[in-house]
Design a protein around this motif. Sequence first.
Motif, mmCIF file in Angstrom:
data_model
loop_
_atom_site.group_PDB
_atom_site.id
_atom_site.type_symbol
_atom_site.label_atom_id
_atom_site.label_comp_id
_atom_site.label_asym_id
_atom_site.label_seq_id
_atom_site.Cartn_x
_atom_site.Cartn_y
_atom_site.Cartn_z
ATOM 1 N N GLU A 30 0.800 -1.166 0.007
ATOM 2 C CA GLU A 30 -0.030 -0.236 -0.183
ATOM 3 C C GLU A 30 1.004 1.199 -0.004
ATOM 4 O O GLU A 30 1.268 1.782 1.075
ATOM 5 N N ASP A 31 1.203 1.608 -1.166
ATOM 6 C CA ASP A 31 1.745 3.005 -1.072
ATOM 7 C C ASP A 31 0.597 4.163 -1.137
ATOM 8 O O ASP A 31 -0.297 4.147 -1.655
ATOM 9 N N THR A 32 0.846 5.280 -0.304
ATOM 10 C CA THR A 32 -0.163 6.281 -0.050
ATOM 11 C C THR A 32 0.344 7.595 -0.920
ATOM 12 O O THR A 32 1.470 7.836 -1.088
ATOM 13 N N PRO A 148 -5.719 5.981 -6.095
ATOM 14 C CA PRO A 148 -6.526 5.519 -4.715
ATOM 15 C C PRO A 148 -7.853 5.586 -4.782
ATOM 16 O O PRO A 148 -8.602 6.337 -5.451
ATOM 17 N N ARG A 213 -4.896 1.740 -2.104
ATOM 18 C CA ARG A 213 -3.852 2.716 -1.965
ATOM 19 C C ARG A 213 -4.211 4.019 -0.839
ATOM 20 O O ARG A 213 -3.921 5.061 -1.038
#
Length: 272
Positions: A30-32, A148, A213
């Motif tokens: 999970e890259d935010t 996202p 995301r």
Amino acid sequence: MADGDGSPLDETLRRWELEQAQLKTSVKEEDTEEWQKNATFEGLERVGGVDLSYVEGNQPQACASLVVLSYPDLQVLYEDCRVVDVRAPYVPGFLAVREGPVLVEAVQRLLEQEPSLSPQVLLVDGNGVLHYRGFGVACHLGVLTGLPCVGVAKNLLHVDGLAKDELHKEQIRDLQMGGDTFPLMGASGRVLGMALRSCDKSTKPIYVSVGHRMSLESAVRLVQSCCRHRIPEPIRQADIRSREYLRKHPPSPAGTAHPGPERRDEGTEPKH
DNA sequence: GCGACAG
DNA sequence: ATCTTGTCGC
């Protein structure tokens, strides 16, 4: 869900399951986004919403709509409505198969034609990980668009022991004001989403879950900050506009495919 | 076994 | 999802 008895429908469901499982596999860590890290979502300027409106109940034509709103003032910056063909039937658990393709197309059109208006996050009508196989339409759209995504459902999907039982109803009664929440913990012990009383007016909550995301905490905060009514503005606008578009551009009944704007006969039966 | 079941 | 009338409230 269904055991395989070899029926054609079963075959189809299994194929869909496999396709989605494949997509789920491609989900990475999970890259935010930067804007998710601060409490006020500084840096967030555009929030998207998608929805489909249908004609009757089972017509292939529907109106797919994608809107982008400014944040935090929630003004419409972009709108795309068009009549599309929806092939797959609605099957609980496979909403993404029905609505995913046309919605992905709409997003990709925007990314290509007006990249400066691209949403930084997409609110989706339906669930994210609050799903039989942990991969609802919001996850599906997230993977295929790279955006996202947040799942926002108006009704609770009964999964992992979650149901509209007495406990659930009691938890709803305990939601006092807009912003109040309670976690949706499945029998497995995992928190699949949050029930959110999105505004003071409505006592019926909405069900927020992670799509892609984004953390559940951010998702809930974001959704709540987009709520002027029970349904968050991006989805609400997409819904209103797709419905309006259908009313103004009624799709021709059946088979009468291509734009045949002209009909000479007034009555159904030629009088003699 | 039957029912429940996002939109 | 969609079909519906009125109605209550700001």
